[in-house]
Design an enzyme around this catalytic site. Sequence first.
Site, PDB file in Angstrom:
ATOM      1  N   CYS A   2       0.836  -1.201   0.000  1.00 21.11           N
ATOM      2  CA  CYS A   2       0.000   0.000   0.000  1.00 21.11           C
ATOM      3  C   CYS A   2       0.879   1.261   0.000  1.00 21.11           C
ATOM      4  O   CYS A   2       1.859   1.350   0.708  1.00 21.11           O
ATOM      5  CB  CYS A   2      -0.955   0.089   1.176  1.00 21.11           C
ATOM      6  SG  CYS A   2      -2.106  -1.272   1.280  1.00 21.11           S
ATOM      7  N   ARG A  42       3.836   0.040  -4.895  1.00 23.63           N
ATOM      8  CA  ARG A  42       3.635  -0.574  -3.577  1.00 23.63           C
ATOM      9  C   ARG A  42       2.348  -1.387  -3.499  1.00 23.63           C
ATOM     10  O   ARG A  42       2.106  -2.080  -2.512  1.00 23.63           O
ATOM     11  CB  ARG A  42       3.607   0.506  -2.492  1.00 23.63           C
ATOM     12  CG  ARG A  42       4.882   1.323  -2.422  1.00 23.63           C
ATOM     13  CD  ARG A  42       4.779   2.360  -1.338  1.00 23.63           C
ATOM     14  NE  ARG A  42       4.909   1.746  -0.042  1.00 23.63           N
ATOM     15  CZ  ARG A  42       6.038   1.682   0.657  1.00 23.63           C
ATOM     16  NH1 ARG A  42       7.141   2.198   0.168  1.00 23.63           N
ATOM     17  NH2 ARG A  42       6.060   1.110   1.830  1.00 23.63           N
ATOM     18  N   TRP A  90      -2.667  -2.703  -1.750  1.00 22.29           N
ATOM     19  CA  TRP A  90      -2.354  -4.115  -1.931  1.00 22.29           C
ATOM     20  C   TRP A  90      -3.249  -4.836  -0.938  1.00 22.29           C
ATOM     21  O   TRP A  90      -3.097  -4.693   0.274  1.00 22.29           O
ATOM     22  CB  TRP A  90      -0.885  -4.394  -1.644  1.00 22.29           C
ATOM     23  CG  TRP A  90      -0.480  -5.794  -1.989  1.00 22.29           C
ATOM     24  CD1 TRP A  90      -0.085  -6.251  -3.223  1.00 22.29           C
ATOM     25  CD2 TRP A  90      -0.425  -6.926  -1.112  1.00 22.29           C
ATOM     26  NE1 TRP A  90       0.194  -7.592  -3.160  1.00 22.29           N
ATOM     27  CE2 TRP A  90      -0.007  -8.038  -1.883  1.00 22.29           C
ATOM     28  CE3 TRP A  90      -0.699  -7.111   0.236  1.00 22.29           C
ATOM     29  CZ2 TRP A  90       0.149  -9.312  -1.343  1.00 22.29           C
ATOM     30  CZ3 TRP A  90      -0.549  -8.381   0.787  1.00 22.29           C
ATOM     31  CH2 TRP A  90      -0.124  -9.460  -0.008  1.00 22.29           C
ATOM     32  N   ASN A 116      -2.411   1.655   5.903  1.00 27.28           N
ATOM     33  CA  ASN A 116      -1.491   0.622   5.432  1.00 27.28           C
ATOM     34  C   ASN A 116      -1.134  -0.233   6.647  1.00 27.28           C
ATOM     35  O   ASN A 116      -0.914   0.304   7.725  1.00 27.28           O
ATOM     36  CB  ASN A 116      -0.224   1.267   4.856  1.00 27.28           C
ATOM     37  CG  ASN A 116       0.804   0.242   4.438  1.00 27.28           C
ATOM     38  OD1 ASN A 116       0.476  -0.908   4.156  1.00 27.28           O
ATOM     39  ND2 ASN A 116       2.067   0.661   4.396  1.00 27.28           N
ATOM     40  N   GLY A 117      -1.107  -1.554   6.468  1.00 27.67           N
ATOM     41  CA  GLY A 117      -0.747  -2.426   7.582  1.00 27.67           C
ATOM     42  C   GLY A 117      -1.871  -3.392   7.888  1.00 27.67           C
ATOM     43  O   GLY A 117      -2.801  -3.564   7.096  1.00 27.67           O
ATOM     44  N   GLU A 510      17.844 -16.969  -8.066  1.00 24.68           N
ATOM     45  CA  GLU A 510      17.393 -15.617  -8.401  1.00 24.68           C
ATOM     46  C   GLU A 510      16.836 -15.581  -9.829  1.00 24.68           C
ATOM     47  O   GLU A 510      15.807 -14.949 -10.098  1.00 24.68           O
ATOM     48  CB  GLU A 510      18.561 -14.627  -8.224  1.00 24.68           C
ATOM     49  CG  GLU A 510      18.343 -13.219  -8.739  1.00 24.68           C
ATOM     50  CD  GLU A 510      17.182 -12.472  -8.096  1.00 24.68           C
ATOM     51  OE1 GLU A 510      16.567 -12.986  -7.154  1.00 24.68           O
ATOM     52  OE2 GLU A 510      16.865 -11.376  -8.590  1.00 24.68           O
ATOM     53  N   LYS A 514      12.971 -14.511 -10.789  1.00 26.96           N
ATOM     54  CA  LYS A 514      12.612 -13.469 -11.751  1.00 26.96           C
ATOM     55  C   LYS A 514      11.585 -14.006 -12.752  1.00 26.96           C
ATOM     56  O   LYS A 514      10.626 -13.327 -13.103  1.00 26.96           O
ATOM     57  CB  LYS A 514      13.845 -12.952 -12.516  1.00 26.96           C
ATOM     58  CG  LYS A 514      14.827 -12.144 -11.727  1.00 26.96           C
ATOM     59  CD  LYS A 514      14.383 -10.729 -11.392  1.00 26.96           C
ATOM     60  CE  LYS A 514      13.696 -10.643 -10.070  1.00 26.96           C
ATOM     61  NZ  LYS A 514      14.463 -10.453  -8.869  1.00 26.96           N
ATOM     62  N   GLU A 517       8.091 -14.485 -11.023  1.00 23.75           N
ATOM     63  CA  GLU A 517       7.316 -13.293 -10.672  1.00 23.75           C
ATOM     64  C   GLU A 517       6.954 -12.445 -11.879  1.00 23.75           C
ATOM     65  O   GLU A 517       5.944 -11.735 -11.846  1.00 23.75           O
ATOM     66  CB  GLU A 517       7.987 -12.459  -9.573  1.00 23.75           C
ATOM     67  CG  GLU A 517       9.298 -11.839  -9.901  1.00 23.75           C
ATOM     68  CD  GLU A 517       9.892 -11.059  -8.723  1.00 23.75           C
ATOM     69  OE1 GLU A 517       9.159 -10.604  -7.835  1.00 23.75           O
ATOM     70  OE2 GLU A 517      11.121 -10.893  -8.694  1.00 23.75           O
ATOM     71  N   HIS A 533      20.135 -36.238  -6.904  1.00 15.93           N
ATOM     72  CA  HIS A 533      19.437 -36.638  -5.675  1.00 15.93           C
ATOM     73  C   HIS A 533      17.929 -36.463  -5.813  1.00 15.93           C
ATOM     74  O   HIS A 533      17.211 -36.498  -4.821  1.00 15.93           O
ATOM     75  CB  HIS A 533      19.973 -35.847  -4.483  1.00 15.93           C
ATOM     76  CG  HIS A 533      21.434 -36.070  -4.253  1.00 15.93           C
ATOM     77  ND1 HIS A 533      21.919 -37.202  -3.640  1.00 15.93           N
ATOM     78  CD2 HIS A 533      22.518 -35.335  -4.617  1.00 15.93           C
ATOM     79  CE1 HIS A 533      23.249 -37.138  -3.617  1.00 15.93           C
ATOM     80  NE2 HIS A 533      23.625 -36.021  -4.206  1.00 15.93           N
ATOM     81  N   LYS A 636       5.855  -4.012  -4.157  1.00 20.49           N
ATOM     82  CA  LYS A 636       7.293  -3.824  -4.041  1.00 20.49           C
ATOM     83  C   LYS A 636       7.793  -4.032  -2.618  1.00 20.49           C
ATOM     84  O   LYS A 636       8.833  -4.614  -2.391  1.00 20.49           O
ATOM     85  CB  LYS A 636       7.632  -2.408  -4.518  1.00 20.49           C
ATOM     86  CG  LYS A 636       9.095  -2.040  -4.446  1.00 20.49           C
ATOM     87  CD  LYS A 636       9.858  -2.737  -5.525  1.00 20.49           C
ATOM     88  CE  LYS A 636      11.335  -2.405  -5.520  1.00 20.49           C
ATOM     89  NZ  LYS A 636      12.095  -3.445  -6.245  1.00 20.49           N
TER      90      LYS A 636
HETATM   91  O1  M6R Z   1      12.862  -4.516   0.208  1.00 24.31           O
HETATM   92  P1  M6R Z   1      13.451  -5.867   0.454  1.00 24.31           P
HETATM   93  O2  M6R Z   1      14.783  -6.046  -0.171  1.00 24.31           O
HETATM   94  O3  M6R Z   1      13.483  -6.230   1.912  1.00 24.31           O
HETATM   95  O4  M6R Z   1      12.462  -6.890  -0.239  1.00 24.31           O
HETATM   96  C1  M6R Z   1      12.653  -8.264  -0.136  1.00 24.31           C
HETATM   97  C2  M6R Z   1      11.821  -9.028  -1.130  1.00 24.31           C
HETATM   98  O5  M6R Z   1      10.456  -8.778  -0.892  1.00 24.31           O
HETATM   99  C3  M6R Z   1      12.149  -8.656  -2.574  1.00 24.31           C
HETATM  100  O6  M6R Z   1      13.499  -8.861  -2.868  1.00 24.31           O
HETATM  101  C4  M6R Z   1      11.282  -9.497  -3.540  1.00 24.31           C
HETATM  102  O7  M6R Z   1      11.639 -10.835  -3.467  1.00 24.31           O
HETATM  103  C5  M6R Z   1      11.401  -8.971  -4.985  1.00 24.31           C
HETATM  104  N1  M6R Z   1      10.096  -8.832  -5.570  1.00 24.31           N
HETATM  105  C6  M6R Z   1      12.142  -9.897  -5.864  1.00 24.31           C
HETATM  106  O8  M6R Z   1      12.239  -9.427  -7.160  1.00 24.31           O
END
Ligand code: M6R
Length: 641
Positions: A2, A42, A90, A116-117, A510, A514, A517, A533, A636
């Site tokens: 949010c 956000r 969100w 927010n929260g 990683e 990517k 997501e 394994h 985000k």
């Molecule tokens: O702001 P932060 O680095 O703490 O966020 C951590 C994760 O939420 C963030 O890296 C998330 O996995 C990304 N969407 C990955 O691309």
Amino acid sequence: MCGIVGYAGTAPAQGNASTTGAPVGQRALEVLVEGLRRLEYRGYDSAGVAVSGEQGIGMRKKSGKLAMLLEELEANPLPAATAGIGHTRWATHGGPTDANAHPHVVAGGRLAVVHNGIIENYSQLKAQLAGRGHSFASQTDSEVAATLLGEVYEALEDAGQNSSDGGSRLATAMRQVAQQLEGAFTLVATHASEPGVVVAARRNSPLVVGLGDGENFLGSDVSGFIDYTRRAVELDQDQVVTLTADAVLITDFFGVPAEGREYQVDWDAAAAEKGGYPSFMEKEINDQPDAVAQTLLGRTDGEGVLTLDELRIDPAVLKTINRIIVLACGTSAYAGQVARYAIEHWCRIPTEVELSHEFRYRDPIVDEHTLIVSISQSGETMDTLMAVRYAREQGAKTVSICNTNGSTIPRESDAVLYTHAGPEIAVASTKAFLAQITATYLLGLYLAQLRGNLFQGQIKDILAELAKTPAKIASVLANAEQVKELATSMADTRTVLFLGRHVGYPVAMEGALKLKELAYIHAEGFAAGELKHGPIALIEEGQPVIVVVPSPRGRDSLHAKVVSNIQEVRARGAMTIVIAEEGDESVREHAEHVFYIPETSTLLAPLLTTVPLQLFALALATAKGFDVDQPRNLAKSVTVE
Ligand code: M6R
């Protein structure tokens, strides 16, 4: 999660023609809409604004992205006003509907609130409020808080009571309500009886104040007002802030006056624009040479000795550290996993990496000789914040690796090492990842220097090699077209496996994250050594497997082992795509596609091998027609547990 904005100004007609779709001449609305545009990363389940003026509260909200709200504002304009609040959501409690969108207007249309929260005791409060005759239009915890605020305000009004801070009854009511709420919240409100006043409360949820000239701002982060001012004020936990055009008054939840720390934001609005790229993500991938260079900048003296002055932990204490725990989530946790190889190798300190949300629930053993290194781009990830707090309570020293000045995690840590990647807007993290690896490497080298694990000459050599990395990243980016072509041709792929070993393992994870997501494709990163394994059973004819191959110049014959892994999956029908070091011809005969990265040492390779994987996910998602900046279901900054 949010995005929240707030604004208090004077004359409604200071604004020039708006680029945002907000009606020209309506400064408050223009500022709110522009702030929401900046904060939309956000959360984008709904958006809404409310303004308070002589005629009372005007409110518009719509489910869907901000564009839907702009259409609504055009169809049903709001009256001119001097103050207002805005929200981009969100969803947590209640689906992404118009009714659940914020602001929530209560108290007979006189009070508007955004939140927010998560308010953990909302069901008890809701039952109590319902028992007193209140009804609810949404399924949100936020409307419960808003209704309680309206009730408290009315009681103060009936009692003829005011407050000392700017005479705002709303501030008094907000303090009383904040004391009753459990959980995490930023609440921002405006009341028809106090046009021109915006009041906010914060506990464990982000909120920053922006100071203007005859106008003041609130934002979940500084991008909410970066177009108007770079003067920001940090708020502490459990504070209430009252905003008018000329004043910003801060108190705790009991009315005790407090001071915020003012600071200058070190980037401007242009840095938060796409800079000619079709998406923020593509821009941020291309920002990476700079992100790494900026993170390295100014961290050595003239003699090449590392001087991390910001660390603020007594070197004598750092010498007594016998264990490091890296805490982070998502991409930041993968940066931590990469860093672990380097820190253990250089410093000989046992290093673990743990997902923040798992950490404090397993009764971890932490003491004053433990160094906690948290990694967070936003500095607001709730899981990481809570884990850091927990570790601090147990006596550990905490260092935050963070990209956001003024955010909560660095503020609550003993020390901070900022990554200087610049604002990262795309939900998928890219440049922050490379900057995080760079910063943790600096920390590792600093500890090695302090504790005498490496000779100064060795540190100098590694720093010199790090300094060459930005140019090498640029050369990987120069070959983006080749990766793009392949990814585009794979738009119908349903699953992709990633393999890596040593530092290549977190890089593989990683790469898979990517793809998940952005392209909504099943993807998994495996340690190449783990293949036999179990995971090799997944291989069938045509299964794409992307392999991050270590340098043939590296130690422990890892290269040969990974090349064998490629042969093993290929023998079972896999379509192999290989990331290898320039000059490594041995992989060619085992791969359908090879992407080369410049020569570098094993530990620095992730700064290069990650880049083709980011480009791959970007291109594949683009080929599928997806929004790469705002992937579905994500936000985000994960500011709730
Ligand atoms: O702001 P932060 O680095 O703490 O966020 C951590 C994760 O939420 C963030 O890296 C998330 O996995 C990304 N969407 C990955 O691309």
